[in-house]
Design a protein around this motif. Structure first.
Motif, PDB file in Angstrom:
ATOM      1  N   GLY B 181      41.993  41.548  39.792  1.00 58.45           N
ATOM      2  CA  GLY B 181      42.067  42.237  41.074  1.00 58.45           C
ATOM      3  C   GLY B 181      41.095  43.376  41.258  1.00 58.45           C
ATOM      4  N   SER B 189      40.364  43.126  47.520  1.00 59.86           N
ATOM      5  CA  SER B 189      40.473  43.097  48.980  1.00 59.86           C
ATOM      6  C   SER B 189      39.151  43.479  49.649  1.00 59.86           C
ATOM      7  CB  SER B 189      41.580  44.064  49.426  1.00 59.86           C
ATOM      8  OG  SER B 189      41.277  45.371  48.967  1.00 59.86           O
ATOM      9  N   VAL B 190      38.302  44.177  48.926  1.00 55.57           N
ATOM     10  CA  VAL B 190      37.005  44.588  49.478  1.00 55.57           C
ATOM     11  C   VAL B 190      35.918  43.592  49.081  1.00 55.57           C
ATOM     12  CG1 VAL B 190      35.314  46.504  49.528  1.00 55.57           C
ATOM     13  CG2 VAL B 190      37.755  47.005  49.344  1.00 55.57           C
ATOM     14  N   THR B 195      40.461  33.035  49.214  1.00 55.70           N
ATOM     15  CA  THR B 195      41.048  33.023  47.872  1.00 55.70           C
ATOM     16  C   THR B 195      40.209  32.162  46.929  1.00 55.70           C
ATOM     17  OG1 THR B 195      42.327  31.038  48.402  1.00 55.70           O
ATOM     18  CG2 THR B 195      43.403  33.172  48.814  1.00 55.70           C
TER      19      THR B 195
END
Lengths: 337, 309
Positions: B181, B189-190, B195
């Motif tokens: 992550g 997320s950045v 996915t």
């Protein structure tokens, strides 16, 4: 050797031979399968004969070199084709950070049998992204060896030599040469004798005028050889200036000591190439000449390049940018005075 | 397609074998020791610890053979130790001392031993692994090319070039994604639109997500899938949903405290200890002492002699 054989045919035959004699040689690249046989037909006939070792790939230069690296790592001897030399920039990481570094970065020597074939140069009107001569970008990478196709060398020997070297090689092939005739013995341009100096399989072709002391030594890689011959012939017939032309097969590492004797006699050297100025192969050769032949030089080493410019598409504009036999002739004449 | 493995059975799993426990704890203590040595100023350069991710290579180890070519990355100490159990050779390599597995030239990120190779360029190994897988397939060898990458590696184009080729040519390529992550300091997320599963699907490459950190469950899940890669030459992406407990390199962890806490809550170490504290502590102490001894021994050795041509 076939009569009037073209350089491209000779290279194609060399690939046939090396795939015949080595079961671990692969050919990998874009559009390399028959009946097309590569964008310049250099791989013609290979996939028909060696179907399981000729691999046509997606448009993925980085992966082409990556797969070739994986094959080399597991003991094979891949030959990778870049459709155009300009596209080798997309594989730069694989070549510099993997092919070359893997030879030594793990503490022991790990041989990497790998050849990257690279059609380069302009004079075909292909424009800025299909005409470059990118040799300079690969100079000075430890364990990376650079070679250039020439109309004088026997490609069967050169290709075999690269495949067996155990260090990654890039073979720069001036694409105009593909369709030109190989030199078939006898005097070159009815004037120059040809002999080879240095060691097989990568000797230097030496073109000289019998019984004449040279006024100039010209160092020209294979792509420039014909232009150098034309310029030198003109110079001799019109101005009685005698040139001795050296056409190396190996561009890097380069051994200038082979030039010491002719340079000692002439005192003046010109190095010519098709790349723009700045950090160039010619500058590397010149530096070596200063180091090894300082005492015999009577003038600064003269570098002749293409213009400091991209390569335009329109033929008349392209002509102004690239080295021509005329522009080279002018530079040589200046150097001789 | 997304593959589903065998669901872990509801019964309590058999105790983890000694060798697995040893392997997990050896890696843990090795990495802790490296951070200590950095703090003491005894290491230079950079090193990326795999704290929190040790169970990934330990799970895979018995599912792979010594003929399988393993391509590791910048965070590879666990990959190396799970395969070779050679903390002295690795520490000597990292510190440039005698007995270094690659003469001190490679260091933490550049190791080559038998059919194990690591390099420090993100994504570079994927097409290389595809080439090795091609070799295995053509030579009729029942081997797999395994390549470890992180979630951040999916930013590199070479990943997609290689996946495309691996699927087209049906190569025995196993891509192991350690999705912790975070890429250095940048959260997923950045970094990533969509996915990993979606990206694998786009190339028609099988994908399997592992959420457990229990070596026993993971093996049961993955054994049939890796068999398929090996014998049916179908590439596979296995994505481990995992955590990075330590900094990217040495002292560069910029995550908020609660995020690091959340990662720690998912550590296999505490969960495994809870199963049998007495046995765990015995092994834990054993590995702590072993690594301390290795470090003392290696750091007392002379520096490797340079042999540049």
């Amino acid at each position: 050797m076939k009569r009037n054989e073209r350089v491209g045919e000779n290279l194609n035959q060399a690939l046939h031979r090396v795939m015949e004699s080595h079961e671990d040689v692969y050919l990998i690249g874009e559009d390399v399968l028959d009946p097309y046989g590569g964008a310049f037909n250099i791989t013609k006939g290979l996939s028909d004969r060696f179907a399981d070792r000729v691999l046509t790939t997606p448009i993925s230069e980085n992966a082409i070199l990556g797969v070739a690296n994986g094959l080399a790592l597991t003991g094979n001897k891949p030959i990778a084709e870049m459709m155009f030399g300009d596209f080798i920039t997309l594989a730069f990481d694989q070549i510099v950070n993997f092919s070359a570094k893997s030879v030594s970065m793990y503490g022991a020597t790990h041989l990497m049998h790998l050849v990257v074939r690279c059609p380069v140069g302009g004079r075909r009107g292909y424009g800025p992204t299909h005409s470059q001569s990118p040799q300079k970008h690969f100079l000075g990478v430890p364990d990376l060896h650079l070679f250039e196709l020439s109309p004088f060398h026997d490609n069967a020997k050169v290709v075999e030599g690269m495949v067996e070297l155990g260090k990654p090689c890039i073979f720069f092939e001036d694409k105009v040469l593909y369709t030109e005739r190989r030199h078939q013995g006898g005097p070159v341009a009815d004037l120059f004798s040809l002999e080879f100096t240095g060691e097989d399989p990568f000797p230097v072709a030496r073109l000289f005028i019998e019984d004449t002391d040279p006024d100039l030594v010209v160092v020209a890689p294979g792509g420039l050889a014909q232009r150098a011959v034309d310029a030198a012939r003109e110079l001799f017939l019109e101005h009685e200036i005698a040139c001795e032309i050296h056409v190396p097969s190996a561009l890097y590492p380069f051994d200038a000591r082979l030039l010491a004797e002719p340079v000692a006699r002439a005192g003046r050297v010109c190095v010519v190439e098709d790349a723009p100025p700045g950090g160039s192969w010619g500058a590397e050769v010149a530096h070596q000449l200063y180091s090894t032949c300082w005492d015999s030089l009577r003038a600064p080493v003269r570098l002749v390049h293409s213009a400091d410019s991209v390569i335009p598409t329109a033929l008349h504009l392209e002509r102004d940018v690239l080295v021509s036999s005329e522009s080279l002739g002018l530079a040589l004449k200046e150097l001789a005075q | 397609m997304t593959l589903t493995g065998q669901a872990p059975s509801g019964t309590a799993p058999a105790a983890l074998g000694d060798s697995d426990l040893t392997s997990l704890l050896m890696i843990r203590h090795f990495e802790w020791k490296l951070l200590d040595l950095f703090a003491e100023g005894k290491l230079n350069g950079t090193t990326h610890t795999c704290l929190g991710q040790e169970y990934v290579p330990v799970s895979l180890n018995p599912l792979l053979t010594s003929g399988d070519f393993l391509f590791s990355n910048h965070r590879g100490h666990g990959h190396y130790l799970a395969r070779f159990a050679d903390p002295a050779g690795l520490l000597a390599e990292i510190t440039g001392r005698e007995g270094a597995v690659c003469g001190g030239v490679g260091g933490s990120q550049h190791i080559f031993r038998d059919s194990y190779l690591s390099t420090g360029i993100q994504g570079e190994s994927l097409p290389v692994a595809a080439g090795a897988a091609l070799h295995f397939k053509r030579a009729g060898l029942p081997h797999v090319a395994v390549v470890y990458i992180g979630d951040g590696t999916w930013g590199e184009g070479s990943v997609y070039e290689a996946l495309n080729i691996a699927r087209l040519w049906e190569l025995p390529l196993l891509v192991v994604v350690e999705n912790n992550g975070i890429s250095q300091t940048t959260p997923g997320s950045v970094n990533m639109a969509g996915t990993v599963a979606g990206r694998a699907r786009a190339f028609d490459v099988d994908h399997h997500r592992v959420t457990s950190n229990d070596v026993r469950h993971i093996r049961a899940e993955l054994a049939p899938l890796i068999d398929r890669v090996r014998h049916q030459h179908q590439p596979l992406v296995v994505e481990f949903d995992t955590v990075r407990l330590g900094p990217h390199s040495k002292g560069d962890d910029t995550r908020p405290a609660r995020e690091i806490e959340a990662a720690r809550a998912r550590d296999w170490y505490a969960a495994l200890r809870a199963e049998d504290p007495e046995r765990f502590d015995r092994h834990d102490q054993e590995q702590r002492e072993l690594i301390a001894g290795v470090a003392a021994d290696v750091l007392a050795r002379p520096l490797v002699a340079g042999e540049t041509a």
